[in-house]
Design a protein around this motif. Structure first.
Motif, PDB file in Angstrom:
ATOM      1  N   TYR A  32       7.664 -14.392 -11.581  1.00 38.96           N
ATOM      2  CA  TYR A  32       8.303 -13.286 -10.899  1.00 38.96           C
ATOM      3  C   TYR A  32       7.506 -12.819  -9.689  1.00 38.96           C
ATOM      4  CZ  TYR A  32      11.482 -12.723 -14.824  1.00 38.96           C
ATOM      5  OH  TYR A  32      12.449 -12.927 -15.771  1.00 38.96           O
ATOM      6  N   ALA A  33       8.209 -12.631  -8.578  1.00 37.12           N
ATOM      7  CA  ALA A  33       7.630 -11.880  -7.477  1.00 37.12           C
ATOM      8  C   ALA A  33       7.713 -10.396  -7.842  1.00 37.12           C
ATOM      9  CB  ALA A  33       8.395 -12.147  -6.191  1.00 37.12           C
ATOM     10  N   MET A  34       6.718  -9.650  -7.421  1.00 36.00           N
ATOM     11  CA  MET A  34       6.648  -8.232  -7.773  1.00 36.00           C
ATOM     12  C   MET A  34       6.613  -7.383  -6.509  1.00 36.00           C
ATOM     13  SD  MET A  34       6.627  -8.381 -11.040  1.00 36.00           S
ATOM     14  CE  MET A  34       6.265  -6.667 -11.425  1.00 36.00           C
ATOM     15  N   GLY A  35       7.175  -6.195  -6.617  1.00 37.35           N
ATOM     16  CA  GLY A  35       7.190  -5.304  -5.469  1.00 37.35           C
ATOM     17  C   GLY A  35       6.915  -3.868  -5.867  1.00 37.35           C
ATOM     18  N   TRP A  36       6.458  -3.105  -4.897  1.00 35.20           N
ATOM     19  CA  TRP A  36       6.336  -1.652  -5.031  1.00 35.20           C
ATOM     20  C   TRP A  36       7.232  -1.013  -3.968  1.00 35.20           C
ATOM     21  CZ3 TRP A  36       4.008   0.959  -8.859  1.00 35.20           C
ATOM     22  CH2 TRP A  36       3.014   0.323  -9.614  1.00 35.20           C
ATOM     23  N   PHE A  37       7.992  -0.041  -4.416  1.00 34.42           N
ATOM     24  CA  PHE A  37       8.846   0.746  -3.527  1.00 34.42           C
ATOM     25  C   PHE A  37       8.555   2.214  -3.783  1.00 34.42           C
ATOM     26  CE2 PHE A  37      11.840  -2.398  -1.805  1.00 34.42           C
ATOM     27  CZ  PHE A  37      11.515  -3.491  -2.599  1.00 34.42           C
ATOM     28  N   ARG A  38       9.010   3.070  -2.890  1.00 39.59           N
ATOM     29  CA  ARG A  38       8.831   4.501  -3.091  1.00 39.59           C
ATOM     30  C   ARG A  38      10.053   5.249  -2.595  1.00 39.59           C
ATOM     31  NH1 ARG A  38       3.918   5.594   1.271  1.00 39.59           N
ATOM     32  NH2 ARG A  38       5.176   5.387   3.182  1.00 39.59           N
ATOM     33  N   ARG A  45      15.222   4.857  -0.991  1.00 37.34           N
ATOM     34  CA  ARG A  45      14.098   4.081  -1.503  1.00 37.34           C
ATOM     35  C   ARG A  45      13.624   3.126  -0.415  1.00 37.34           C
ATOM     36  NH1 ARG A  45      14.398   2.002  -7.592  1.00 37.34           N
ATOM     37  NH2 ARG A  45      14.946   4.216  -7.698  1.00 37.34           N
ATOM     38  N   GLU A  46      12.301   3.064  -0.210  1.00 35.93           N
ATOM     39  CA  GLU A  46      11.784   2.229   0.852  1.00 35.93           C
ATOM     40  C   GLU A  46      10.726   1.262   0.320  1.00 35.93           C
ATOM     41  OE1 GLU A  46       9.716   4.268   3.973  1.00 35.93           O
ATOM     42  OE2 GLU A  46       8.280   5.217   2.626  1.00 35.93           O
ATOM     43  N   ALA A  92       5.712  10.597  -2.941  1.00 34.25           N
ATOM     44  CA  ALA A  92       6.977  10.000  -3.365  1.00 34.25           C
ATOM     45  C   ALA A  92       6.857   9.578  -4.819  1.00 34.25           C
ATOM     46  CB  ALA A  92       7.312   8.769  -2.511  1.00 34.25           C
ATOM     47  N   VAL A  93       7.988   9.193  -5.391  1.00 40.70           N
ATOM     48  CA  VAL A  93       7.969   8.481  -6.668  1.00 40.70           C
ATOM     49  C   VAL A  93       7.830   6.998  -6.336  1.00 40.70           C
ATOM     50  CG1 VAL A  93       9.227   7.907  -8.765  1.00 40.70           C
ATOM     51  CG2 VAL A  93       9.390  10.216  -7.795  1.00 40.70           C
ATOM     52  N   TYR A  94       6.863   6.357  -6.962  1.00 39.34           N
ATOM     53  CA  TYR A  94       6.592   4.945  -6.708  1.00 39.34           C
ATOM     54  C   TYR A  94       7.147   4.109  -7.857  1.00 39.34           C
ATOM     55  CZ  TYR A  94       3.692   5.974  -2.695  1.00 39.34           C
ATOM     56  OH  TYR A  94       3.258   6.379  -1.447  1.00 39.34           O
ATOM     57  N   GLY A 102      11.135 -15.896  -4.782  1.00 38.10           N
ATOM     58  CA  GLY A 102      10.240 -15.471  -3.724  1.00 38.10           C
ATOM     59  C   GLY A 102      10.252 -13.984  -3.459  1.00 38.10           C
ATOM     60  N   THR A 103       9.314 -13.582  -2.612  1.00 35.25           N
ATOM     61  CA  THR A 103       9.204 -12.171  -2.274  1.00 35.25           C
ATOM     62  C   THR A 103      10.294 -11.757  -1.301  1.00 35.25           C
ATOM     63  OG1 THR A 103       7.683 -12.690  -0.467  1.00 35.25           O
ATOM     64  CG2 THR A 103       6.706 -12.186  -2.606  1.00 35.25           C
ATOM     65  N   THR A 104      10.601 -10.481  -1.303  1.00 30.47           N
ATOM     66  CA  THR A 104      11.552  -9.906  -0.370  1.00 30.47           C
ATOM     67  C   THR A 104      11.221  -8.431  -0.213  1.00 30.47           C
ATOM     68  OG1 THR A 104      13.888  -9.456   0.084  1.00 30.47           O
ATOM     69  CG2 THR A 104      13.214  -9.504  -2.223  1.00 30.47           C
ATOM     70  N   THR A 105      11.596  -7.865   0.923  1.00 36.28           N
ATOM     71  CA  THR A 105      11.378  -6.440   1.150  1.00 36.28           C
ATOM     72  C   THR A 105      12.644  -5.627   0.852  1.00 36.28           C
ATOM     73  OG1 THR A 105      12.016  -6.584   3.480  1.00 36.28           O
ATOM     74  CG2 THR A 105       9.692  -6.981   2.941  1.00 36.28           C
ATOM     75  N   ARG A 106      13.715  -6.300   0.450  1.00 33.93           N
ATOM     76  CA  ARG A 106      14.995  -5.635   0.239  1.00 33.93           C
ATOM     77  C   ARG A 106      15.118  -5.193  -1.212  1.00 33.93           C
ATOM     78  NH1 ARG A 106      18.939  -7.235   4.080  1.00 33.93           N
ATOM     79  NH2 ARG A 106      20.536  -7.301   2.465  1.00 33.93           N
ATOM     80  N   PRO A 107      15.270  -3.896  -1.481  1.00 31.78           N
ATOM     81  CA  PRO A 107      15.309  -3.423  -2.870  1.00 31.78           C
ATOM     82  C   PRO A 107      16.499  -3.974  -3.647  1.00 31.78           C
ATOM     83  CG  PRO A 107      15.849  -1.637  -1.336  1.00 31.78           C
ATOM     84  CD  PRO A 107      15.345  -2.777  -0.515  1.00 31.78           C
TER      85      PRO A 107
END
Length: 123
Positions: A32-38, A45-46, A92-94, A102-107
Motif C-alpha cells: 500500500y501507498a500511504m498518505g497524510w491529509f489534513r 481536505r488537502e 487541522a485534523v490530520y 502507486g502514490t497520488t496526491t488526490r484524496p
C-alpha cells in the motif's frame, strides 16, 4: 479491509514539533501507498504527504516541504509524519490514508482512511 488508527496529535506552540503515527491493520501493508491529509474547519481536505509502498518515493505539499517528513516501517505496519517548525496554519485534523498501488496526491484515489487526529498550533 484496512483499518488505520492515527495518534500523536495535540496542542503545540508555533515553532514546535509533533510526530504523528498511523497503525495499519493489514497483512499486506507493504503493498500500500500511504498518505497524510489534513482538514481545517470550513476547508476541504488537502494533501500533505505521501510515501510509496517501499518508502523510496515521497511527495510533499509545497506548504510543508522542508518542515514535514513522512516515513514508514513495513515490518511494524506503521507510517509516521515528523512535523517541525509548526505554524498556526498547520492547525487541522490530520488523516492517514492507504491505497493499493502507486502514490497520488488526490484524496479521492485513496481507499482507506483513519479517524483523524487533531493538531493545534498556537501562536
Amino acid at each position: 479491509q484496512v483499518q488505520l488508527v492515527e495518534s500523536g496529535g495535540g496542542l503545540v506552540q508555533a515553532g514546535g514539533s509533533l510526530r504523528l503515527s498511523c497503525a495499519a491493520s493489514v497483512r499486506t501493508f507493504s503493498m500500500y501507498a500511504m498518505g497524510w491529509f489534513r482538514q481545517a474547519p470550513g476547508k476541504e481536505r488537502e494533501f500533505v504527504a505521501t510515501i510509496s509502498w517501499g518508502g523510496g518515493s515521497t511527495t510533499y505539499a509545497d506548504s510543508v516541504k522542508g518542515r514535514f517528513t513522512i516515513s514508514r516501517d513495513n515490518a511494524a505496519n506503521m507510517v509516521y509524519m515528523q512535523m517541525n517548525s509548526l505554524k498556526p496554519e498547520d492547525t487541522a485534523v490530520y488523516y492517514c490514508s492507504a491505497r493499493r498501488g502507486g502514490t497520488t496526491t488526490r484524496p479521492e484515489e485513496y481507499d482507506y482512511w483513519g479517524q483523524g487526529t487533531q493538531v493545534t498550533v498556537s501562536s
